[in-house]
Enzyme design. Structure first.
Site, PDB file in Angstrom:
ATOM      1  N   GLU A   3     -16.927  67.902  13.188  1.00 55.62           N
ATOM      2  CA  GLU A   3     -17.832  67.748  14.323  1.00 55.62           C
ATOM      3  C   GLU A   3     -17.206  66.893  15.424  1.00 55.62           C
ATOM      4  OE1 GLU A   3     -20.109  69.744  14.493  1.00 55.62           O
ATOM      5  OE2 GLU A   3     -20.334  70.327  12.403  1.00 55.62           O
ATOM      6  N   ASP A  61     -12.050  72.955  12.414  1.00 53.54           N
ATOM      7  CA  ASP A  61     -11.691  72.895  10.989  1.00 53.54           C
ATOM      8  C   ASP A  61     -10.341  72.221  10.789  1.00 53.54           C
ATOM      9  OD1 ASP A  61     -13.954  73.989   9.888  1.00 53.54           O
ATOM     10  OD2 ASP A  61     -13.122  75.998   9.613  1.00 53.54           O
TER      11      ASP A  61
END
Length: 629
Positions: free
Chosen positions: A478, A541
Site C-alpha cells: 500500500e 507488489d
C-alpha cells in the site's frame, strides 16, 4: 512433487490446492476469501444474537439490526405484490418522449431508482484534493469490460443472450408488457455505448483521465440536455468546471443521448430498475435476479438466505457493522504491533528512496517528504459518517421501500458534499472487510481490522518473518502505491502535481515498461496476462515484497524461507475459469499465482534462500530482474 525451485506457488500451496474446494456459492476461494467466510459466520451469529436484544449500543446499530430483521422476514418478502417496484418502473414508462425525459432529469436523478444513461458524480478534485469536483462519465457497459464486445470473444453472444432472457423474465414478473422487446432494446443501446466507453486498461491509468472542462464549454458540447440547469439542481449551484473522465463518451454525447435513441434509452433504464430491485424482494425473484451474475462467473448456486440477509444489510450499514466488528474483535495489542510495522516499513522506504541509484537527490527528497506525510489508519475509524444517522427504518414499509428511501437520502448527501471540504479521515472500506488500500487524494493507507489475521498476521503463532511475508508485504504494497504509475503523479497533499524532475520521470516510465514487459503475455490457465492493465499493482507488489524483506532482515529470528513461503501462501487461490477470464480482462491485479511467483524472482535473496539455479523453473537471470523501489 513440485519443488519450490520450479514453482513457489504450487509447492507451498500443494496440500491446500489438492484439498480445497471452491464453495458452490462463490466463483473462487483464496486466502482472503477464507477470512471473509469466517467473518460472515461470526457476524451472522452476532447479528442474530443482537436481533434478540431490545436495545443496541448505538442508534446506527439499532437501525442496522432493524433492517437486518426486515431482510430476514421471508414471510413478508414472499408475499410482496411488487407494487413499490411497479411504481418506480411507471415513473420511467410514463415518459413518452425525449422531451419528457429531459424535463424529468433532476427528479430521476434525485428521487427514483432509475439509472441515467450518463453519470455526474462528486469526488475529491485530483488537482485540489481539499475540495470536491464534479466528475462526468458514461453509464458503463452490461458486460465486464469493453474487450468482451470483440467479435472474437468466445462469450460475447452467450452472455448478452443470457442477460436479455434473464432480464425479460424479471420485467415480466413485474407485469411489464413487451418484456422481451424491452430487454433486446436495452442490449441494443448498450451496443451503441461500446465504442465511446473506456476500457479497463484505460481506467487503470486513472491519473491520465483527468480532463477539466469549463461549464460553459461543456454546455456548448453537450446540447441535447440542459446541462447547467441539471447540474444546478444536483449541487444547488454551478461549478466552474466539470471533470470529464470518458472523453469519447463526452464527445459522442449528442449522438448517443438523442431523441432518435429514446426508446432504447427508456428500455435500458427500465431494465436497470428491475435488476436493481431483485435483492429486496421475494426468494424467487432474488434467485432469478442473481442468475446472470452466476452464469457470468460460473457459480453453481445462489448464496443462502442467511448470507443474503447479511449482504443486503451491509449494502447500507457496512460501516456500522464494521465499527461493531472492530471494537469487538480487534485488540489494542495487534493495533500497536501493526502500527509499529508501518513505522518500520516507512523507515525502510525512506532508506531505499535515498539510496536509490536511478533517482536524483532532489526527486528522492521530495519522495521522502511524501512518504513522511502518509497517514496510516489501522483497525477501524473513530467515527461513522453522519449521514448514517438519517437511515431510519420504517417498520410499516417493505424492505424495498426502505431501500428506496435510503438511496434517496444517500444520493442527496452525495451531491451535498460538493459544497464542503473533503474529510480525509473518512474510511472508504469497513473494518470487517478483508482488504487494504492507499488513497492518493488523501495520501493515506488504510488497514481494516479484518485483514489483520492469519495467514496475513498473527502475533502469537507466526514468526516475525512470516508476519512480514504476510501483512508486512501488504503494508509495504500500500505504501508502494504512493509511488506506482498513478500514485507517483500525486504530491504529499494528495494533489495531481508534478514533483519529479523530467529526467527522473522519464527513467521511471522506462522502469514501468520493464514491469509491463515482465508480466505481459504470461500464460495462465484462463489466458494471457495484460501487462499494461496490471502494472500499477505489480509495481506495488514488487515494492511491497522488497521493503518487507528488508524489514524482516532487521529481526533477530529472520528466516528468508519463512518469509517467501508466507508470501506465496497469502496469494493462494482457486477459481472458475470464467471468473479468471473476467479478471484477466478487467482486474488491475495480476492472477494470484503470478503475484506469488513473479515478484520473488526479482530478488537475489529468493534464489539464495532456496538454492535456485539456471535451469530451474523459478530462475530469472540478473539482467532480466526488474528493480524499481
Amino acid at each position: 512433487m513440485t519443488r519450490i525451485q520450479d514453482d513457489l506457488f504450487e509447492a507451498v500451496n500443494a496440500e491446500w490446492l489438492a484439498k480445497t474446494e471452491i464453495p458452490s456459492d462463490r466463483p473462487r476461494i483464496a486466502a482472503f476469501d477464507e477470512l471473509v467466510i469466517e467473518n460472515e459466520k461470526r457476524l451472522a451469529a452476532d447479528m442474530k444474537a443482537l436481533s434478540e436484544l431490545s436495545e443496541q449500543e448505538s442508534p446506527e446499530l439499532t437501525q442496522a439490526i432493524a433492517f437486518y430483521k426486515k431482510a430476514g422476514d421471508w414471510t413478508t418478502r414472499n408475499a410482496d405484490d411488487f407494487s413499490a417496484v411497479k411504481k418506480e418502473l411507471d415513473k420511467i414508462a410514463s415518459l413518452a418522449t425525449f422531451e419528457d425525459f429531459k424535463d424529468s432529469l433532476a427528479d430521476i436523478a434525485l428521487h427514483s431508482q432509475a439509472s441515467l444513461p450518463f453519470s455526474f458524480g462528486v469526488q475529491a478534485d485530483m488537482k485540489d484534493a481539499v475540495h470536491y469536483a464534479l466528475g462526468f462519465t458514461g453509464p458503463g457497459l452490461l458486460l465486464p469490460d469493453k474487450t468482451y464486445y470483440g467479435e472474437d470473444h468466445p462469450r460475447k453472444q452467450e452472455l448478452l443472450d443470457f442477460w436479455a432472457k434473464n432480464t425479460a423474465e424479471l420485467l415480466a414478473t413485474f407485469g411489464m408488457a413487451d418484456a422481451e422487446k424491452l430487454a433486446d432494446q436495452a442490449v441494443a443501446f448498450d451496443g451503441l455505448l461500446v465504442e465511446s466507453a473506456n476500457s479497463s486498461e484505460e481506467w487503470a491509468k486513472y491519473a491520465e483521465l483527468y480532463n477539466p472542462i469549463a461549464v460553459e464549454d461543456f454546455a456548448t458540447q453537450v446540447t441535447n440536455i440542459d446541462v447547467k440547469a441539471f447540474v444546478e439542481s444536483l449541487l444547488g449551484r454551478l461549478p466552474e468546471q466539470i471533470i470529464v473522465f470518458e472523453n469519447r463518451f463526452y464527445e459522442s454525447f449528442d449522438r448517443l443521448i438523442a431523441p432518435e435513441n429514446w426508446e432504447l434509452i427508456k428500455a435500458w433504464m427500465l431494465t436497470k430498475i428491475a435488476r436493481k430491485a431483485t435483492g429486496y424482494l421475494s426468494e424467487e425473484v432474488r434467485i432469478l435476479g442473481g442468475a446472470y451474475g452466476r452464469f457470468l462467473q460460473n457459480v453453481a448456486e445462489a448464496r443462502n438466505q442467511e448470507k443474503h440477509q447479511l449482504d443486503v444489510t451491509e449494502g447500507y450499514f457496512s460501516q456500522v457493522i464494521g465499527l461493531y466488528y472492530g471494537k469487538k474483535y480487534f485488540g489494542e495489542a495487534a493495533k500497536a504491533d501493526v502500527k509499529r510495522m508501518v513505522e518500520v516499513m516507512i523507515k525502510v522506504y525512506q532508506s531505499r528512496l535515498l539510496s536509490n541509484d536511478w533517482l536524483s537527490q532532489a526527486t528522492a527528497e521530495q519522495a521522502v517528504e511524501k512518504l513522511d506525510a502518509i497517514t496510516p489508519m489501522i483497525g477501524y475509524p473513530d467515527k461513522l459518517p453522519k449521514v448514517l444517522s438519517k437511515l431510519v427504518v420504517d417498520a410499516d414499509q417493505s424492505l424495498y421501500e426502505n431501500a428506496v428511501k435510503f438511496d434517496e437520502i444517500l444520493t442527496a448527501r452525495h451531491y451535498e458534499k460538493f459544497s464542503e471540504e473533503v474529510d480525509k479521515t473518512e474510511w472508504h472500506m469497513p473494518a470487517h472487510m478483508v482488504n487494504a488500500y492507499y488513497s492518493p487524494d488523501s495520501n493515506t493507507i488504510v488497514f481494516p481490522a479484518a485483514i489483520l489475521q492469519a495467514p496475513f498476521y498473527d502475533n502469537q503463532k507466526q514468526t516475525a518473518s512470516q508476519n512480514y511475508g504476510g501483512i508486512g508485504a501488504v503494508i509495504a504494497h500500500e505504501i508502494s502505491h504512493a509511488f506506482d504509475n498513478n500514485g507517483a503523479q500525486f504530491d504529499k497533499f494528495g494533489n495531481l502535481n508534478k514533483w519529479w524532475t523530467d529526467e527522473d520521470y522519464t527513467a521511471f516510465e522506462k522502469k514501468q515498461e520493464e514491469m509491463i514487459a515482465e508480466f505481459d503475455g504470461l500464460e495462465t490457465e484462463a489466458g494471457k496476462a495484460n501487462g499494461r492493465l496490471i502494472v500499477s499493482e505489480n509495481i506495488a507488489d514488487q515494492g511491497g515484497i522488497t521493503a518487507a524483506l528488508t524489514a524482516a532482515k532487521l529481526e533477530p529470528d529472520y528466516s528468508a524461507e519463512e518469509f517467501f513461503k508466507q508470501w506465496a501462501e497469502i496469494w493462494r487461490i482457486k477459481a472458475s475459469t470464467e471468473y479468471q477470464q473476467m479478471l484477466l480482462s478487467s482486474d488491475v491485479h495480476a492472477p494470484g499465482k503470478l503475484r506469488a511467483n513473479v515478484p520473488p524472482t526479482n530478488l537475489e535473496d529468493f534464489f539464495e534462500a532456496f538454492d535456485i539455479k539456471p535451469g530451474d523453473g523459478m530462475w530469472r537471470a540478473e539482467e532480466d530482474r526488474v528493480k524499481i523501489w
